[in-house]
Design a protein around this motif. Structure first.
Motif, PDB file in Angstrom:
ATOM      1  N   PRO A 100      -9.228  -1.997  -5.193  1.00 15.39           N
ATOM      2  CA  PRO A 100      -8.033  -1.228  -5.528  1.00 15.39           C
ATOM      3  C   PRO A 100      -7.923  -0.067  -4.548  1.00 15.39           C
ATOM      4  O   PRO A 100      -8.943   0.466  -4.094  1.00 15.39           O
ATOM      5  N   VAL A 101      -6.709   0.310  -4.205  1.00 22.80           N
ATOM      6  CA  VAL A 101      -6.522   1.346  -3.187  1.00 22.80           C
ATOM      7  C   VAL A 101      -5.722   2.514  -3.745  1.00 22.80           C
ATOM      8  O   VAL A 101      -4.868   2.354  -4.615  1.00 22.80           O
ATOM      9  N   ILE A 102      -6.031   3.686  -3.198  1.00 22.28           N
ATOM     10  CA  ILE A 102      -5.230   4.889  -3.445  1.00 22.28           C
ATOM     11  C   ILE A 102      -4.812   5.404  -2.082  1.00 22.28           C
ATOM     12  O   ILE A 102      -5.661   5.679  -1.225  1.00 22.28           O
ATOM     13  N   VAL A 103      -3.503   5.501  -1.855  1.00 20.71           N
ATOM     14  CA  VAL A 103      -2.998   6.002  -0.580  1.00 20.71           C
ATOM     15  C   VAL A 103      -1.912   7.036  -0.833  1.00 20.71           C
ATOM     16  O   VAL A 103      -1.295   7.076  -1.902  1.00 20.71           O
ATOM     17  N   SER A 104      -1.675   7.869   0.165  1.00 14.85           N
ATOM     18  CA  SER A 104      -0.560   8.799   0.094  1.00 14.85           C
ATOM     19  C   SER A 104       0.740   8.068   0.395  1.00 14.85           C
ATOM     20  O   SER A 104       0.740   6.995   1.011  1.00 14.85           O
ATOM     21  N   SER A 105       1.845   8.659  -0.016  1.00 15.70           N
ATOM     22  CA  SER A 105       3.148   8.019   0.206  1.00 15.70           C
ATOM     23  C   SER A 105       3.504   7.949   1.689  1.00 15.70           C
ATOM     24  O   SER A 105       4.396   7.196   2.080  1.00 15.70           O
ATOM     25  N   GLN A 119       2.611   3.833   5.435  1.00 18.03           N
ATOM     26  CA  GLN A 119       3.825   3.019   5.383  1.00 18.03           C
ATOM     27  C   GLN A 119       3.631   1.649   4.745  1.00 18.03           C
ATOM     28  O   GLN A 119       4.595   0.915   4.559  1.00 18.03           O
ATOM     29  N   ILE A 120       2.408   1.316   4.384  1.00 16.73           N
ATOM     30  CA  ILE A 120       2.159   0.106   3.620  1.00 16.73           C
ATOM     31  C   ILE A 120       2.356   0.362   2.120  1.00 16.73           C
ATOM     32  O   ILE A 120       2.283  -0.547   1.302  1.00 16.73           O
ATOM     33  N   ALA A 121       2.645   1.616   1.777  1.00 15.38           N
ATOM     34  CA  ALA A 121       2.765   2.027   0.371  1.00 15.38           C
ATOM     35  C   ALA A 121       3.761   1.192  -0.431  1.00 15.38           C
ATOM     36  O   ALA A 121       3.473   0.837  -1.581  1.00 15.38           O
ATOM     37  N   PRO A 122       4.946   0.849   0.107  1.00 14.15           N
ATOM     38  CA  PRO A 122       5.878   0.034  -0.687  1.00 14.15           C
ATOM     39  C   PRO A 122       5.282  -1.311  -1.113  1.00 14.15           C
ATOM     40  O   PRO A 122       5.523  -1.782  -2.228  1.00 14.15           O
ATOM     41  N   THR A 161      -1.140  -3.161  -6.395  1.00 13.32           N
ATOM     42  CA  THR A 161      -2.499  -3.297  -5.868  1.00 13.32           C
ATOM     43  C   THR A 161      -3.262  -1.979  -5.840  1.00 13.32           C
ATOM     44  O   THR A 161      -4.417  -1.952  -5.409  1.00 13.32           O
ATOM     45  N   GLY A 162      -2.608  -0.901  -6.260  1.00 11.31           N
ATOM     46  CA  GLY A 162      -3.260   0.399  -6.237  1.00 11.31           C
ATOM     47  C   GLY A 162      -2.294   1.487  -6.647  1.00 11.31           C
ATOM     48  O   GLY A 162      -1.236   1.217  -7.222  1.00 11.31           O
ATOM     49  N   LEU A 163      -2.645   2.721  -6.326  1.00 11.42           N
ATOM     50  CA  LEU A 163      -1.840   3.882  -6.694  1.00 11.42           C
ATOM     51  C   LEU A 163      -1.365   4.597  -5.437  1.00 11.42           C
ATOM     52  O   LEU A 163      -2.141   4.798  -4.501  1.00 11.42           O
ATOM     53  N   VAL A 164      -0.100   4.969  -5.429  1.00 11.07           N
ATOM     54  CA  VAL A 164       0.483   5.733  -4.328  1.00 11.07           C
ATOM     55  C   VAL A 164       0.797   7.123  -4.844  1.00 11.07           C
ATOM     56  O   VAL A 164       1.485   7.275  -5.867  1.00 11.07           O
ATOM     57  N   VAL A 165       0.282   8.136  -4.159  1.00  5.85           N
ATOM     58  CA  VAL A 165       0.431   9.513  -4.638  1.00  5.85           C
ATOM     59  C   VAL A 165       1.003  10.396  -3.540  1.00  5.85           C
ATOM     60  O   VAL A 165       0.934  10.067  -2.355  1.00  5.85           O
TER      61      VAL A 165
END
Length: 401
Positions: free
Chosen positions: A312-317, A320-323, A330-334
């Motif tokens: 599972p991944v956590i990335v910032s908005s 650019q793979i966030a969408p 698949t994870g959380l975008v913050v």
């Protein structure tokens, strides 16, 4: 069809771009395209010990290495022999695939390709994002005015890894058509008992969740924000271990190490340095979650690899793979601030079941969208359409504007 990929350097220390060019050329060759790479022998602070001026098999793909001739201009990576080689050989290829901006090799290749009327594509690789353009701002403004805009405006197409990257191209004032095709990830062999093995290697208790940061240790990747977030989490939930896997400028790495010490996190943070192959595979399959709170990231091969490994991944908005992460769950975008990051990490640490669901979703997404086999086939079709200048065919293959 004969395709030449042009890139200033394939030093492993450059991370994503090196993986992209090697893996894409290998996948193209696997599907019948005669693809090669031309580059320099630049290897970060040294040079590759490889044959020069001849086609060499490197990492299972054919590569032409030419001498890197200007250590004083390390970012530009100038090479007079590369110039001569391009003049003599560009006409032997049907299309060029140029990697990077603001660097000599792709700039020179674009100019020579225009002279010989050979079509070329350009991969901007996140270098037109708002944040990237503020780095060495004056140099980039001058380079853009004199060279880069002309190079981009006369390309057959600009290859973008995401719709956000295509928007960056338009914001930069470039009207050249763009093709949007994601980057791929390697197929990692299964690592039996990876979680147990990882904890044994790094001296981590068996039940302790492992948080993985896998990227270059640079300011824009914000490993410092992750460390600060974990210092708050340590006071609430002390059972975790962070592995920072990547290298960076010595001064910045030293700053991070001092930060860890000052926040009393030395017992739960490991600096693993640059990792590759089996060691990298062990980290991806043995960790429990992946975090990348970047200020700017065009696609993030590391995040895609983490999902392919079932993390599972956590990335910032700003990644650019966030969408894709949001759509496929698949994870959380913050937002790239400390409080949202703390909440996201706590949420995943507190729920192994939720982590498993997200990880399985990520593995499916990687198989469906980030397979080099399917990407290479689409890329080969793009090349064919560009060589024939067939816009209708392009629009049928993939997102095209």
């Amino acid at each position: 069809m004969k395709v030449l990929h042009v890139i200033p350097s394939i030093s492993p220390s450059l991370g994503g771009p090196t993986q992209v060019v090697l893996n894409s050329v290998k996948a193209l060759r696997d599907c019948g395209v005669d693809a090669e790479i031309v580059t320099t022998n630049h290897n970060c602070t040294t040079t590759f010990d490889v044959p020069l001026y001849q086609k060499t098999e490197y990492e299972q793909v054919p590569v032409w290495f030419l001498p890197y001739t200007s250590p004083a201009l390390k970012e530009f990576i100038f090479s007079a022999p590369l110039t001569q080689w391009l003049w003599q050989n560009v006409r032997n290829y049907d299309i060029l695939d140029n990697h990077y901006l603001f660097s000599y090799a792709p700039t020179c290749a674009g100019a020579i390709a225009r002279w010989y009327k050979v079509p070329y594509t350009v991969r901007v690789q996140g270098q037109l994002s708002s944040w990237a353009l503020t780095q060495s701002k004056l140099k980039k403004q001058v380079y853009s005015l004199l060279i880069e805009r002309h190079n981009l405006n006369h390309a057959a197409a600009i290859h973008c890894a995401s719709t956000e990257e295509a928007k960056d191209v338009r914001k930069f004032g470039i009207d050249t058509r763009t093709v949007i095709l994601p980057l791929g990830v390697e197929k990692f062999p299964k690592f039996p008992q990876a979680k147990t093995r990882l904890r044994s290697v790094y001296g981590i208790p068996e039940q302790t969740p492992v948080i993985l940061f896998l990227s270059r240790l640079r300011y824009n990747k914000r490993p410092d924000l992750l460390i600060k977030a974990l210092s708050h989490i340590a006071n609430l939930k002390g059972d975790f271990h962070l592995i920072l896997a990547g290298d960076g400028e010595p001064n910045y790495v030293n700053y991070l190490q001092q930060l860890v010490t000052s926040l009393n996190l030395s017992n739960c943070v490991t600096f693993a340095g640059f990792v590759a192959n089996e060691q990298k595979n062990l980290l991806l399959q043995g960790a429990d979650l992946f975090v990348l709170p970047s200020l700017s990231e065009n696609f993030s091969i590391a995040a895609a690899e983490a999902m392919a490994a079932g993390l599972p991944v956590i990335v910032s908005s700003e990644v650019q793979i966030a969408p894709d992460i949001i759509t496929a769950n698949t994870g959380l975008v913050v937002e790239g601030e400390i409080e949202p990051l703390i909440k996201a990490i706590l949420r995943l640490l507190d729920s192994p079941t939720f982590r498993q669901v997200l990880g399985e979703n990520g593995r499916r997404l990687a198989i469906q969208n980030y397979s080099w086999d399917s990407i290479a086939l689409s890329l080969a079709n793009v090349y064919e359409a560009l060589i024939r200048d067939n816009a209708t065919t392009l629009s049928e293959i993939l997102t095209f504007s």
